[in-house]
Design an enzyme around this catalytic site. Structure first.
Site, PDB file in Angstrom:
ATOM      1  CB  SER A 149       5.994 -22.378  46.661  1.00  0.00           C
ATOM      2  OG  SER A 149       6.050 -23.930  46.676  1.00  0.00           O
ATOM      3  CE1 TYR A 162       6.262 -21.981  41.160  1.00  0.00           C
ATOM      4  CE2 TYR A 162       6.972 -23.725  42.789  1.00  0.00           C
ATOM      5  CZ  TYR A 162       6.347 -22.625  42.465  1.00  0.00           C
ATOM      6  OH  TYR A 162       4.894 -22.443  43.130  1.00  0.00           O
ATOM      7  CE  LYS A 166       6.677 -19.349  43.817  1.00  0.00           C
ATOM      8  NZ  LYS A 166       5.601 -18.386  43.752  1.00  0.00           N
ATOM      9  CB  THR A 197      -4.021 -23.742  41.216  1.00  0.00           C
ATOM     10  OG1 THR A 197      -2.736 -24.309  40.768  1.00  0.00           O
ATOM     11  CG2 THR A 197      -4.284 -23.581  42.347  1.00  0.00           C
TER      12      THR A 197
END
Length: 277
Positions: A149, A162, A166, A197
């Site tokens: 990401s 998160y 990554k 998404t």
């Protein structure tokens, strides 16, 4: 972005394994590699979604896909599934580590269980799948694709776990690439920007529950199909890094070399915060 459906035969009859393949970028990748003639293996948590996608591939693309219910965070289940895949198909040519989850909560308000769950899925899920597939990938001189990401190189507010997962992916797979440089196996990290998404709809909050999140002020959003097309073309060229961020090089340069400017000018917008009136 134009889609050249049959522009290449690189993946014709190649065994392509895609985790988290029933929604978002994963689903778009499944369709794109199906169009390229690949032998598809789809992993996901949802049996109904897997069956529906397999039926769609049969009806619309005349493609048969193998499907497995698999939580990539479960190392034993991953080992079992990949053993079955290799036994059925003879090996794996391409592994796409796409499965992932996110959260939206401050670090101070995020429980340890949420921090662990994010890391178990996003990081260790890729670890489990790659370790299980690696001997076959080496034999076939295949390829690993990892969905990272823009937060892999720039911080985003309220997504500390998160972001950490990554960053961990970059540390692992950049090292793995070097270790495999004489094996013929390619490792490509992919850093999409904001993409349309459902990952936000399924985002965890600090206590681990799933709550409808308010829309984020993200500006331009890419389609999953365009991201999948770019990843497919990157795989054909066996790229090392594919950055598809809506803010591309600016965020990377500012976050690394001018962090204070990044935090003031770009961080609020990238984190989905609406500007104050």
């Amino acid at each position: 972005m134009p889609r050249k459906v049959f522009a290449s035969h690189v993946f014709d009859r190649k065994v392509v394994v895609i985790t988290g393949g029933c929604a978002g970028i994963g689903r778009a990748l499944v369709k794109r590699f199906a169009q390229a003639g690949a032998k598809l293996v789809i992993l996901d948590l949802n049996q109904e979604a897997l069956a529906s996608l397999a039926q769609h591939l049969r009806d619309h693309l005349n493609v048969e896909a193998s499907t497995y219910v698999c939580d990539v965070a479960d190392a034993e289940r991953v080992a079992e599934v990949f053993g079955q895949i290799i036994q059925q198909h003879g090996g794996i040519d391409l592994l796409v580590n796409n499965a992932g989850i996110t959260h939206r909560s401050t670090f101070a308000q995020t429980s340890l269980s949420v921090l662990k769950r994010i890391m178990h899925v996003n990081y260790f899920g890729a670890v489990h799948c790659t370790q299980a597939a690696l001997p076959s990938l080496i034999t076939r001189q295949g390829q690993v694709i990892v969905l990272s990401s823009l937060s892999g190189f720039a911080p985003l507010l309220y997504r500390s776990a998160y972001n950490a997962s990554k960053h961990a992916l970059h540390g692992l797979f950049d090292t793995l690439r070097v270790e495999l440089k004489d094996s013929g196996v390619n490792v490509m990290l992919v850093c999409p920007g904001f993409t349309a998404t459902d990952i936000r709809k399924n985002a965890l909050v600090g206590d681990g529950s799933v709550t409808n999140q308010p829309p984020l002020a993200m500006g331009k959003v890419l389609s999953a199909q365009d991201v999948a097309e770019a990843i497919y073309n990157g795989a054909i060229k066996r790229k090392r890094l594919l950055v598809l961020s809506n803010v591309d090089w600016r965020a990377r340069i500012l976050a690394r070399f001018f962090p204070r400017i990044f935090e003031r000018l770009l961080l609020p917008r990238l984190s989905g915060l609406k500007p104050r009136g």
